[in-house]
Design a protein around this motif. Structure first.
Motif, PDB file in Angstrom:
ATOM      1  N   LEU A 176    -121.924  68.703 -37.334  1.00 15.53           N
ATOM      2  CA  LEU A 176    -121.793  67.324 -37.526  1.00 15.53           C
ATOM      3  C   LEU A 176    -122.192  66.391 -36.611  1.00 15.53           C
ATOM      4  O   LEU A 176    -122.420  65.125 -36.830  1.00 15.53           O
ATOM      5  N   VAL A 183    -120.117  68.220 -41.904  1.00 16.23           N
ATOM      6  CA  VAL A 183    -118.703  68.107 -41.323  1.00 16.23           C
ATOM      7  C   VAL A 183    -118.231  69.123 -40.552  1.00 16.23           C
ATOM      8  O   VAL A 183    -117.081  69.126 -40.065  1.00 16.23           O
ATOM      9  N   ARG A 186    -114.684  72.104 -38.152  1.00 20.47           N
ATOM     10  CA  ARG A 186    -113.365  71.665 -38.081  1.00 20.47           C
ATOM     11  C   ARG A 186    -112.409  72.534 -37.599  1.00 20.47           C
ATOM     12  O   ARG A 186    -112.397  73.658 -37.736  1.00 20.47           O
ATOM     13  N   MET A 221    -115.787  63.561 -36.403  1.00 22.88           N
ATOM     14  CA  MET A 221    -116.667  63.077 -37.707  1.00 22.88           C
ATOM     15  C   MET A 221    -116.748  61.641 -37.627  1.00 22.88           C
ATOM     16  O   MET A 221    -115.747  60.757 -37.001  1.00 22.88           O
ATOM     17  N   GLN A 225    -118.959  60.843 -42.505  1.00 28.15           N
ATOM     18  CA  GLN A 225    -118.662  62.230 -42.498  1.00 28.15           C
ATOM     19  C   GLN A 225    -117.489  62.380 -43.232  1.00 28.15           C
ATOM     20  O   GLN A 225    -117.140  63.298 -43.711  1.00 28.15           O
ATOM     21  N   GLU A 226    -116.444  61.625 -42.828  1.00 30.83           N
ATOM     22  CA  GLU A 226    -114.881  61.631 -43.390  1.00 30.83           C
ATOM     23  C   GLU A 226    -115.080  61.495 -44.924  1.00 30.83           C
ATOM     24  O   GLU A 226    -114.244  62.096 -45.460  1.00 30.83           O
ATOM     25  N   LEU A 229    -116.515  64.424 -46.680  1.00 33.46           N
ATOM     26  CA  LEU A 229    -115.534  65.394 -46.738  1.00 33.46           C
ATOM     27  C   LEU A 229    -114.334  65.288 -47.809  1.00 33.46           C
ATOM     28  O   LEU A 229    -113.998  66.014 -48.603  1.00 33.46           O
TER      29      LEU A 229
END
Length: 295
Positions: A176, A183, A186, A221, A225-226, A229
């Motif tokens: 990311l 992403v 995580r 992120m 990017q959020e 997702l």
């Protein structure tokens, strides 16, 4: 810039760092070198797999998909901390990324994290030539845990590469941080991971302080990017709803006078086939989106 380690050199570096290595088939010569450059290398990228199950994950990252041939990384770091080596050379893991990030990694010139990327897989610089890649077995949903043994192995693998190349921990980034449309990983932050790698590099490779605890999830992120997702999560939820087909009962009009009188008949099979095909097409697109998010 550095010449890539040989297969023998990386195995030696990993084992010296205390990594439990599993060599998978012909991994030493399994690569995508015929499709592009491999080296000079400038760093290492950490990914998550969006999968569950070690054996199937190893097979996936080794062989890839019809639309994305393997290897998809150099090694897969499993939940139990073992590192399954699946390829060496160019691998389909990084894809395109931000050239500004590459420059910052080469010079190790950023602060706690690189500049947020603005280029992605489709319009970025080729990262498959420039980075080692490590897939980590995890669903990537922010809920699937990172066992201590696995996180410790991630730290040790990155420290082994940095030690071998005389890099600092700033040569280690997350996918990311490389690409605007990714992403992963995580469940922990790359800022913390680099701190743990940096601490390890202060000591000999044989240093064994105990297994570090992965920090609770924060986000690395960017807003874009959020949003990506959230869209992927929503798409998967929508597909699950589409798969819920209302039940129907087959009744044979030739043998069931009541059904015949009521006009019951076998539902339109052609329509159902079209519905199933549409669902399969949507699932295929979702898999492609998740594959692209992983690189």
């Amino acid at each position: 810039m550095a010449k890539p380690l040989s297969a023998a050199q990386v195995i030696s570096a990993l084992r010296a760092e205390g990594v439990r290595v599993v060599e998978v088939g012909n991994w030493r010569t399994h690569n995508r070198n015929s499709k592009g450059a491999w080296g000079p290398v400038n760093g290492s990228i950490v990914h998550h797999t969006v999968t569950r199950g070690t054996a199937s994950t190893v097979a996936m990252v080794r062989d890839g998909y019809s639309s994305l041939p393997g290897p998809l990384c150099h090694g897969m770091i499993a939940k139990d901390g073992r590192v399954h080596m699946v390829g060496w050379g160019r691998a389909n893991h990084a894809g395109g990324g931000d050239p500004r990030v590459l420059e910052q990694v080469i010079n190790e010139s950023y602060g706690s994290r690189p500049t947020p990327p603005t280029k992605g897989n489709a319009n970025g610089t080729d990262g498959n030539a420039r980075f080692y890649g490590w897939e980590c077995e995890n669903l990537g949903d922010g809920k699937d845990p990172w066992p201590k043994a696995q996180y410790d192995a991630i730290v040790r693998v990155q420290a082994a590469l940095c030690r071998a190349h005389k890099w600092s921990a700033k040569s280690v980034i997350g996918h990311l941080e490389w690409s605007s449309d990714k992403v992963d990983p995580r469940g922990f932050t790359m800022v913390q991971l680099r701190k743990d790698v940096a601490e390890r590099l202060k000591h000999p490779a044989s240093w064994n302080p105990g297994t570090p605890t992965p920090p609770s999830e924060e986000t690395d992120m960017t807003p874009a990017q959020e949003a990506l997702l959230k869209k992927l999560v929503a798409d998967v939820a929508d597909l699950k709803k589409q798969q819920a087909v209302a039940p129907w009962t087959y009744r044979n009009p030739a043998k069931d006078a009541e059904s015949q009188a009521a006009g019951h008949r076998i539902p339109d099979m052609h329509g159902r086939i079209e519905q199933l095909q549409a669902t399969l097409d949507d699932l295929s697109r979702a898999v492609d989106a998740l594959t692209a998010a992983r690189g």
